[in-house]
Design a protein around this motif. Structure first.
Motif, short mmCIF file in Angstrom:
data_model
loop_
_atom_site.label_atom_id
_atom_site.label_comp_id
_atom_site.label_asym_id
_atom_site.label_seq_id
_atom_site.Cartn_x
_atom_site.Cartn_y
_atom_site.Cartn_z
N LYS A 195 0.83 -1.21 0.00
CA LYS A 195 0.00 0.00 0.00
C LYS A 195 0.87 1.26 0.00
N LEU A 196 1.94 1.23 0.77
CA LEU A 196 2.85 2.37 0.79
C LEU A 196 3.50 2.57 -0.58
N ALA A 197 3.85 1.47 -1.23
CA ALA A 197 4.46 1.56 -2.56
C ALA A 197 3.49 2.16 -3.56
N GLN A 198 2.21 1.79 -3.45
CA GLN A 198 1.20 2.37 -4.34
C GLN A 198 1.08 3.87 -4.10
N ARG A 199 1.13 4.26 -2.86
CA ARG A 199 1.01 5.68 -2.52
C ARG A 199 2.21 6.47 -3.02
N ASN A 200 3.41 5.89 -2.87
CA ASN A 200 4.64 6.59 -3.23
C ASN A 200 5.11 6.29 -4.64
N SER A 202 6.44 3.63 -5.81
CA SER A 202 7.74 2.96 -5.79
C SER A 202 7.59 1.52 -6.26
N ARG A 203 8.72 0.90 -6.59
CA ARG A 203 8.71 -0.43 -7.20
C ARG A 203 9.18 -1.46 -6.17
N LEU A 204 8.53 -2.62 -6.18
CA LEU A 204 8.86 -3.69 -5.26
C LEU A 204 9.09 -5.00 -6.00
N ALA A 205 9.84 -5.91 -5.36
CA ALA A 205 10.02 -7.26 -5.88
C ALA A 205 9.90 -8.24 -4.73
N MET A 206 9.41 -9.44 -5.03
CA MET A 206 9.32 -10.50 -4.04
C MET A 206 10.40 -11.52 -4.32
N LEU A 207 11.26 -11.79 -3.32
CA LEU A 207 12.25 -12.85 -3.41
C LEU A 207 11.75 -14.07 -2.64
N TYR A 208 11.96 -15.25 -3.22
CA TYR A 208 11.58 -16.51 -2.56
C TYR A 208 12.85 -17.35 -2.48
N ILE A 209 13.29 -17.66 -1.26
CA ILE A 209 14.59 -18.28 -1.02
C ILE A 209 14.38 -19.65 -0.38
N ASP A 210 15.00 -20.67 -0.95
CA ASP A 210 14.83 -22.05 -0.47
C ASP A 210 16.20 -22.71 -0.33
N VAL A 299 6.71 -6.92 -8.40
CA VAL A 299 5.36 -6.79 -7.86
C VAL A 299 4.46 -6.02 -8.82
N ASP A 300 3.38 -6.68 -9.23
CA ASP A 300 2.27 -5.99 -9.86
C ASP A 300 1.39 -5.51 -8.71
N LEU A 305 -1.48 -10.76 -2.61
CA LEU A 305 -0.21 -11.18 -2.02
C LEU A 305 0.01 -12.68 -2.16
N ASP A 306 -1.03 -13.49 -1.95
CA ASP A 306 -0.88 -14.94 -2.06
C ASP A 306 -0.48 -15.33 -3.47
N THR A 307 -1.04 -14.63 -4.45
CA THR A 307 -0.67 -14.91 -5.85
C THR A 307 0.78 -14.53 -6.10
N LEU A 308 1.20 -13.42 -5.55
CA LEU A 308 2.58 -12.96 -5.71
C LEU A 308 3.55 -13.97 -5.09
N LEU A 309 3.24 -14.46 -3.90
CA LEU A 309 4.08 -15.46 -3.26
C LEU A 309 4.16 -16.73 -4.11
N ALA A 310 3.01 -17.14 -4.66
CA ALA A 310 2.99 -18.34 -5.50
C ALA A 310 3.83 -18.16 -6.75
N GLN A 311 3.79 -16.97 -7.33
CA GLN A 311 4.56 -16.71 -8.56
C GLN A 311 6.06 -16.71 -8.26
N ALA A 312 6.47 -16.11 -7.14
CA ALA A 312 7.89 -16.11 -6.77
C ALA A 312 8.34 -17.53 -6.43
N ASP A 313 7.48 -18.30 -5.76
CA ASP A 313 7.78 -19.69 -5.44
C ASP A 313 7.96 -20.50 -6.73
N GLU A 314 7.09 -20.28 -7.69
CA GLU A 314 7.17 -20.99 -8.97
C GLU A 314 8.49 -20.68 -9.68
N ASP A 315 8.91 -19.40 -9.63
CA ASP A 315 10.18 -19.04 -10.25
C ASP A 315 11.35 -19.71 -9.54
N MET A 316 11.28 -19.80 -8.21
CA MET A 316 12.33 -20.48 -7.45
C MET A 316 12.39 -21.96 -7.82
#
Length: 327
Positions: A195-200, A202-210, A299-300, A305-316
């Motif tokens: 929400k803060l990124a939308q207001r400002n 700014s750009r975000l990315a989700m990292l998924y580390i295993d 991040v789109d 958020l759950d979809t974003l986590l799933a997409q980062a997990d899939e990339d990992m």
């Protein structure tokens, strides 16, 4: 991280930038103040024991004070009066008031009129002032004075976000082993951060580390060693990202980071820091050799958020499969 670490009334904001605050938006607000009042200068000024620093100055040739200028704290300026009284100040014609005879803004720069209001940090301490100045005497009507109060609330709302964000981080549930956010805590903070990124804007990315073959580490060396691996990795991840980035452990050996970034290169650089940090730690560690696989997703801001986590997990997982094929 405590709320106190996000901001300090002892430090100038320009010297200690906070990612959660959009200085570009503040610049637009200060410019708007000067435009509406048809004034040659407007400012957002921060006070600390070091003095008064111009955080934002309106973009006009007629404005003698650029951003970054610091005025000593004992100088007889209008902003000092506001900080001392914590009240608004309107001086229609300073040149006829004896108390401003030693004010350099009047005697040196030639200003006659000043209208300013105090701006406060979330804890109630005075951040500084939001003000407009004119070389001519003025007769501002009540509607103008009401307007400057309304505009300063925009600035205070941004400062209040620091308190909200800090409180969320304090209240978020922590992972007992790794001392970072657990799944629930991460999701709560991540939603707020988006929400803060939308207001400002700014750009975000989700990292998924295993951790690669973590089951093999537990089976071959015991769960206590596996726990040490997880604690080591959590520390390396925290050292590799900013204070304002959100780090969490959402599974046994699965970690995530919601990362502020300007470009894909920033994301890759962060991934590299994490992997290099782990490699360096292995050189001085009694632990078995450990590697990780990292996936990411830009991040789109409209995605769940759950979809974003799933997409980062899939990339990992894709990268992990590619490593296994190459290995």
């Amino acid at each position: 991280m405590s709320t106190e670490s996000l901001y300090s009334s002892e430090r100038f904001l320009l010297d200690n930038p906070i990612d959660l605050i959009s200085l570009d938006k503040w610049q637009k607000t200060v410019n708007l103040l000067a435009h509406v009042f048809n004034a040659p200068a407007s400012f957002l000024v921060q006070y600390t024991p070091k003095g008064f620093q111009v955080t934002i100055a309106s973009k006009q040739v007629s404005n003698p004070y650029p951003s970054g200028v610091v005025i000593p704290p004992d100088t007889n300026i209008f902003c000092r009066r506001i900080v001392e009284t914590r009240a608004a100040l309107y001086v229609p014609d300073a040149k006829i008031e004896a108390c401003w005879e030693t004010n350099p803004e009047v005697q040196k720069d030639g200003f006659s009129s000043y209208l300013g209001v105090p701006v406060f940090w979330p804890d109630g301490s005075c951040f500084g002032t939001f003000c407009v100045m004119d070389y001519a005497k003025t007769d501002y009507q009540d509607s103008y004075i009401e307007l400057i109060h309304e505009l300063k609330e925009i600035l205070e709302a941004d400062l209040a976000l620091l308190d909200i964000y800090g409180e969320l981080k304090q209240l978020a549930h922590l992972d007992e082993l790794c001392h970072i956010n657990n799944r629930r805590g991460f999701k709560g903070l991540a939603r707020q951060r988006i929400k803060l990124a939308q207001r400002n804007e700014s750009r975000l990315a989700m990292l998924y580390i295993d951790v690669d073959d973590f089951k093999g580490i537990n089976d071959g060396h015991g769960h206590s060693v596996g726990d040490e691996v997880l604690k080591l990795l959590a520390g390396i991840i925290k050292q590799s990202v900013r204070e304002s980035d959100v780090v969490g452990r959402i599974g046994g050996d699965e970690f995530v980071v919601l990362l502020m970034c300007q470009s894909d290169e920033d994301v890759i650089a962060t991934e590299t820091r994490i992997m290099q940090g782990l490699d360096n730690a292995m050189l001085d560690s009694h632990l078995p050799e450990v590697t990780v696989t990292i996936g990411h997703k830009i991040v789109d801001q409209d995605v769940r958020l759950d979809t974003l986590l799933a997409q980062a997990d899939e990339d990992m997982l894709r990268r992990k499969r590619d490593k296994q094929v190459c290995g």
